[in-house]
Design a protein around this motif. Structure first.
Motif, PDB file in Angstrom:
ATOM      1  N   ALA A 114     -11.497  18.663  -1.649  1.00 41.22           N
ATOM      2  CA  ALA A 114     -11.676  17.700  -2.736  1.00 41.22           C
ATOM      3  C   ALA A 114     -10.652  16.574  -2.625  1.00 41.22           C
ATOM      4  N   PHE A 115      -9.429  16.908  -2.252  1.00 38.42           N
ATOM      5  CA  PHE A 115      -8.399  15.873  -2.067  1.00 38.42           C
ATOM      6  C   PHE A 115      -8.808  14.906  -0.965  1.00 38.42           C
ATOM      7  N   ASN A 116      -9.285  15.431   0.150  1.00 36.43           N
ATOM      8  CA  ASN A 116      -9.632  14.574   1.284  1.00 36.43           C
ATOM      9  C   ASN A 116     -10.890  13.750   1.034  1.00 36.43           C
ATOM     10  N   ALA A 117     -11.843  14.304   0.281  1.00 30.00           N
ATOM     11  CA  ALA A 117     -13.140  13.638   0.120  1.00 30.00           C
ATOM     12  C   ALA A 117     -13.267  12.838  -1.171  1.00 30.00           C
ATOM     13  N   TRP A 118     -12.450  13.130  -2.182  1.00 36.79           N
ATOM     14  CA  TRP A 118     -12.612  12.469  -3.482  1.00 36.79           C
ATOM     15  C   TRP A 118     -11.364  11.709  -3.925  1.00 36.79           C
ATOM     16  N   VAL A 119     -10.198  12.223  -3.582  1.00 33.67           N
ATOM     17  CA  VAL A 119      -8.954  11.597  -4.028  1.00 33.67           C
ATOM     18  C   VAL A 119      -8.476  10.547  -3.023  1.00 33.67           C
ATOM     19  N   MET A 120      -8.345  10.918  -1.756  1.00 36.14           N
ATOM     20  CA  MET A 120      -7.786  10.019  -0.759  1.00 36.14           C
ATOM     21  C   MET A 120      -8.619   8.755  -0.524  1.00 36.14           C
ATOM     22  N   PRO A 121      -9.964   8.789  -0.607  1.00 35.22           N
ATOM     23  CA  PRO A 121     -10.726   7.542  -0.404  1.00 35.22           C
ATOM     24  C   PRO A 121     -10.350   6.406  -1.347  1.00 35.22           C
ATOM     25  N   LEU A 122      -9.774   6.717  -2.512  1.00 30.48           N
ATOM     26  CA  LEU A 122      -9.300   5.650  -3.391  1.00 30.48           C
ATOM     27  C   LEU A 122      -8.253   4.789  -2.694  1.00 30.48           C
ATOM     28  N   LEU A 123      -7.418   5.423  -1.877  1.00 32.14           N
ATOM     29  CA  LEU A 123      -6.394   4.684  -1.149  1.00 32.14           C
ATOM     30  C   LEU A 123      -6.959   4.053   0.118  1.00 32.14           C
ATOM     31  N   THR A 124      -7.711   4.815   0.879  1.00 32.25           N
ATOM     32  CA  THR A 124      -8.173   4.329   2.181  1.00 32.25           C
ATOM     33  C   THR A 124      -9.044   3.082   2.036  1.00 32.25           C
ATOM     34  N   TYR A 125      -9.733   2.942   0.912  1.00 34.18           N
ATOM     35  CA  TYR A 125     -10.562   1.753   0.691  1.00 34.18           C
ATOM     36  C   TYR A 125      -9.711   0.484   0.671  1.00 34.18           C
ATOM     37  N   SER A 126      -8.451   0.618   0.259  1.00 32.82           N
ATOM     38  CA  SER A 126      -7.593  -0.558   0.132  1.00 32.82           C
ATOM     39  C   SER A 126      -6.790  -0.862   1.392  1.00 32.82           C
ATOM     40  N   PHE A 127      -6.781   0.057   2.358  1.00 30.50           N
ATOM     41  CA  PHE A 127      -5.959  -0.137   3.552  1.00 30.50           C
ATOM     42  C   PHE A 127      -6.507  -1.293   4.396  1.00 30.50           C
ATOM     43  N   GLY A 128      -5.630  -2.196   4.783  1.00 24.46           N
ATOM     44  CA  GLY A 128      -6.027  -3.382   5.523  1.00 24.46           C
ATOM     45  C   GLY A 128      -6.356  -4.545   4.624  1.00 24.46           C
ATOM     46  N   ILE A 129      -6.465  -4.288   3.310  1.00 24.38           N
ATOM     47  CA  ILE A 129      -6.757  -5.354   2.342  1.00 24.38           C
ATOM     48  C   ILE A 129      -5.538  -5.602   1.460  1.00 24.38           C
ATOM     49  N   LEU A 130      -5.009  -4.527   0.877  1.00 22.02           N
ATOM     50  CA  LEU A 130      -3.780  -4.643   0.090  1.00 22.02           C
ATOM     51  C   LEU A 130      -2.569  -4.420   0.990  1.00 22.02           C
ATOM     52  N   ARG A 131      -1.462  -4.988   0.602  1.00 19.96           N
ATOM     53  CA  ARG A 131      -0.231  -4.840   1.382  1.00 19.96           C
ATOM     54  C   ARG A 131       0.516  -3.591   0.913  1.00 19.96           C
ATOM     55  N   TRP A 132       0.496  -2.575   1.745  1.00 15.18           N
ATOM     56  CA  TRP A 132       1.244  -1.345   1.477  1.00 15.18           C
ATOM     57  C   TRP A 132       2.420  -1.297   2.446  1.00 15.18           C
ATOM     58  N   THR A 133       3.627  -1.162   1.924  1.00 15.57           N
ATOM     59  CA  THR A 133       4.785  -1.027   2.799  1.00 15.57           C
ATOM     60  C   THR A 133       4.924   0.431   3.236  1.00 15.57           C
ATOM     61  N   GLN A 134       5.624   0.635   4.353  1.00 15.34           N
ATOM     62  CA  GLN A 134       5.851   1.990   4.844  1.00 15.34           C
ATOM     63  C   GLN A 134       6.655   2.809   3.834  1.00 15.34           C
ATOM     64  N   THR A 135       7.570   2.143   3.134  1.00 13.88           N
ATOM     65  CA  THR A 135       8.371   2.845   2.123  1.00 13.88           C
ATOM     66  C   THR A 135       7.500   3.307   0.971  1.00 13.88           C
ATOM     67  N   GLU A 136       6.569   2.455   0.534  1.00 17.00           N
ATOM     68  CA  GLU A 136       5.650   2.830  -0.546  1.00 17.00           C
ATOM     69  C   GLU A 136       4.792   4.028  -0.146  1.00 17.00           C
ATOM     70  N   LEU A 137       4.290   4.008   1.063  1.00 19.97           N
ATOM     71  CA  LEU A 137       3.423   5.098   1.525  1.00 19.97           C
ATOM     72  C   LEU A 137       4.204   6.398   1.659  1.00 19.97           C
ATOM     73  N   ASP A 138       5.441   6.331   2.142  1.00 15.42           N
ATOM     74  CA  ASP A 138       6.279   7.534   2.215  1.00 15.42           C
ATOM     75  C   ASP A 138       6.521   8.103   0.818  1.00 15.42           C
TER      76      ASP A 138
END
Length: 507
Positions: A114-138
């Motif tokens: 459920a985490f991989n299929a329902w929770v994480m896609p909220l973030l992956t949709y924004s990758f490459g569009i929003l600016r996420w720093t490495q510190t934020e992701l850590d």
């Protein structure tokens, strides 16, 4: 996709584009949702106020002011994307969903899915569009692990690398936000840079740090992406965590069978996390003395002998041998005995293995089945195998003996069992007038590891391979019970406790 954004140098050209769009929309029975449509007028890089755009007598598109935003593909935008606000909104929704999953009644494996299929896609949709720093992701990944620990799905001292390794490789199977982000950004950059289409070339030429891809930057530093092989190597390199990985990937261990409880099991998330911690690291007196170095005496709280390590607790404590270890051993033996009894028609129905009480002797015209019984009065050291079958139709006897060793002794224990009953096998062949007597060792390690030879042994008993999953689950659950068990009151008092306490604290 029904969201569409049109660009034109002036209002007249924009109207022409709208007319073309209307023709195509009508051809596929779609029409403009006027209440969701708007127009933005830009001059010299700034939004200017303007009148509504009149498309037809009955249709006009409202004009957006400088302070307003519009939503396109789920993201609020104006001249650009409001990174800060959208990131915060995405994170709030992400952790809200994660909390719902962790509070649900799903099994541990299904919570990961459920985490991989329902929770994480909220973030992956924004990758490459929003600016996420490495510190934020850590920081985001750390907060995920904190929530897992709070909900008892992850021991605080468990291997972090194992958490993100696929379950078929012995890991927990969680997706890592930082790795997903870095991989997605690299893939998007490669797509644009290798595309020969004119529009893509134009985008590359003007993207000077306008997007997270920074396509025109020739000195762009590629972010680090940890592969599964990298994480396995890091897991193996750890002195304590790596012991289980080395045992799991041993040449005589069936890796896929050994991780079946992770791949297909239905354990609670708390139990799964605790079982993984037992295989890696727990707060034993040995850990406190040699790792934390807090001055604790390395004395087992059960048998009062030196060396309270995890290995000692789950498979080497003399105080637990005749009680806790025997109970775990008998659970596996009950599974084998009941399936043999069903196979030979000695019992009528199957019951849960933990409710099954084997009879000392079961017999019919086809076979005789003995449970934990001495076979002969002659001087033979190993005279009491766990299960004995006399198969009259094949004129053979089968000696079945079960053992639950530590991971590192898996192969050695199997060889010892095979040689232990050789004298008894010769005696039975002569005493019972059978053509042959075979010895079948059934070995499952205390952490659920399974040798490659187990399927062959089960086949010799005419039992299906599915039974190994049931045996494995029984062993893992009872190992967790052993570690959680309270120590004797006298031992607890000598360690400063006010009463019975768990032998090892659960995560």
């Amino acid at each position: 996709m029904d969201d569409l954004k049109l660009f034109a140098p002036n209002s007249q050209d924009l109207l022409e584009l709208l007319k073309t769009t209307e023709v195509f929309s009508s051809a596929i029975n779609m029409e403009f949702g006027v209440d969701k449509c708007a127009v933005m007028h830009v001059q010299r890089g700034k939004v200017v106020n303007s009148t509504n755009l009149q498309f037809s007598e009955a249709m006009a598109f409202r004009s957006i002011s400088e302070s307003e935003t519009y939503k396109y593909l789920g993201m609020s935008q104006s001249l650009g994307i409001e990174d800060e606000g959208i990131r915060q909104s995405v994170k709030e929704r992400f952790f809200s969903r994660l909390t719902k999953v962790l509070n649900s009644l799903l099994s541990g494996g299904n919570k990961v899915r459920a985490f991989n299929a329902w929770v994480m896609p909220l973030l992956t949709y924004s990758f490459g569009i929003l600016r996420w720093t490495q510190t934020e992701l850590d920081a985001l990944d750390r907060r995920v692990r904190l929530l897992l620990t709070t909900h008892r799905m992850l021991h605080p001292r468990s291997s972090v690398m194992r958490l993100y390794i696929p379950r078929k490789c012995g890991g927990r199977g969680f997706l890592n936000a930082k790795d997903l982000h870095n991989r997605e950004v690299c893939n998007l950059r490669n797509y644009f840079l290798n595309k020969e289409c004119g529009m893509h070339r134009d985008v590359v030429a003007v993207d000077r740090n306008l997007t997270p891809l920074s396509l025109a930057n020739e000195n762009w530093r590629k972010p680090v992406v940890l592969s599964t092989a990298d994480r396995k190597a890091a897991w193996e390199s750890k002195v304590l965590h790596g012991r289980f990985y080395k045992a799991l990937t041993g040449p005589d261990v069936d890796l896929l069978a050994s991780v079946n409880w992770l791949r297909f099991g239905d354990l609670f998330g708390e139990t799964e996390g605790f079982a993984c911690a037992i295989a890696e690291v727990m707060m034993t007196n040995n850990y406190r003395k040699y790792i934390l170095k807090d001055g604790t005496l390395d004395i087992c709280r059960a048998c009062r002998r030196p060396g309270e390590s995890l290995r000692h607790i789950i498979s080497g404590c003399s105080h637990l041998a005749n009680g806790e270890y025997l109970h775990r051993h008998n659970l596996v033996a009950r599974i084998i005995h009941q399936q043999l009894a069903l196979l030979y028609g000695l019992v009528d129905r199957e019951v849960p293995y933990y409710k099954y009480s084997p009879a000392p002797v079961l017999e019919n015209g086809r076979a005789t089945l003995y449970w934990d019984r001495s076979i002969t009065d002659r001087t033979i050291v190993a005279n009491k195998p766990d299960i004995v079958i006399i198969d009259r139709s094949q004129r053979r006897a089968v000696l079945v003996d079960i053992t639950i060793p530590h991971d590192e002794n898996l192969v050695k224990a199997e060889k010892d069992k095979s040689s232990k009953y050789l004298d008894l096998a010769h005696e039975i062949t002569a005493m019972w007038d059978v053509d042959s007597t075979i010895i079948v060792p059934i070995v499952v390690s205390a952490n659920g590891l399974i040798a490659k030879s187990l399927d062959q042994h089960l086949e010799r008993l005419s039992l299906g391979g599915w039974i190994r999953g049931q045996m494995q689950k029984a062993v893992i659950l009872d190992t967790a019970r052993i570690v959680r068990r309270p120590v004797p009151l006298s031992a607890a008092l000598t360690t400063g406790s006010l009463g019975p306490a768990p032998l090892l604290a659960a995560p």
